[in-house]
Design an enzyme around this catalytic site. Sequence first.
Site, short mmCIF file in Angstrom:
data_model
loop_
_atom_site.label_atom_id
_atom_site.label_comp_id
_atom_site.label_asym_id
_atom_site.label_seq_id
_atom_site.Cartn_x
_atom_site.Cartn_y
_atom_site.Cartn_z
N GLY A 1 31.45 79.07 33.01
CA GLY A 1 31.06 77.90 32.17
C GLY A 1 29.89 78.79 31.31
O GLY A 1 29.85 80.00 31.38
N ASN A 2 28.97 78.04 31.01
CA ASN A 2 27.86 78.57 30.05
C ASN A 2 26.71 77.89 30.51
O ASN A 2 26.57 76.78 30.82
CB ASN A 2 28.06 79.13 28.82
N ARG A 3 25.23 78.34 29.77
CA ARG A 3 24.14 77.59 30.04
C ARG A 3 23.73 76.64 29.04
O ARG A 3 22.71 76.08 29.19
CB ARG A 3 23.12 78.61 30.06
N ALA B 1 28.82 74.28 22.84
CA ALA B 1 29.11 75.93 23.54
C ALA B 1 30.36 76.02 24.23
O ALA B 1 30.87 75.66 25.29
CB ALA B 1 27.71 76.11 24.35
#
Length: 219
Positions: free
Chosen positions: A21-23, A88
């Site tokens: 995943g990402n932030r 994102a």
Amino acid sequence: MRILVTAGPTREPLDPVRYLGNRSSGRMGYAVAAAFAAAGHHVLLVSGPTHIDVPAGVDFLPVETAAEMFDAVARHLDRSEIAVFAAAVADFTPARPEPEKIKKSGTVLTLELVPTRDILGSARDPLGFTGTLVGFAAETSDVLENARAKLTRKKCDLVVANDVSAPGIGFDSHENEVTLVWPEAGEPLERASKHEIATIIVEKVLARHTRRHQAPAAP
Ligand code: CTP
């Protein structure tokens, strides 16, 4: 008008319990969706998993992976006049997600990742979108140069550029400081809440869309 907004991170499964995943918190995209709805437009929000409430008056289509987001956008884009891609999206996904939980083996684990499809970069071609197209560019260096390259490469009308390496803004934060990169010029906005920035972006995008797409008044 009909507006499509993508937001949030995507999750790319490694096995049934783990993902890449990402932030991204999703806040910027949700604020944009809320601002379009507040201006009286019909908004479809295609979002990866976030912890925020769906804004009032916004249609919601939850997705998990980059591939699911691509499919959702491909199904709904031709009904939209303006599209804002604030998600994102993962650039890579595991080549072969394991059907069972990966067990420790005491040695190095090497993952094979394959590229995902660029959703924003597919909007004009092959998806055939002719409306006003807005992308975001989260950069850690050469922010304006990289954002302008994305504007051209992805055939956008606007790229909202932000420096995600700057403290207190961008990913995971309530504030942002962005530059609007238009084909003709860059327009820096002052640091402000994501809500305030979204309101400015929406006003400017609506004004530009109306200028470009409204028939000239009869003499
Ligand atoms: N984007 C997208 N689909 C992808 C990757 C990105 O729709 N698979 C969109 C994002 O929603 C954003 C814009 O493209 O509006 C730019 O995303 P960013 O991650 O900054 O750029 P990339 O195209 O991934 O380029 P790079 O990683 O080389 O900076």
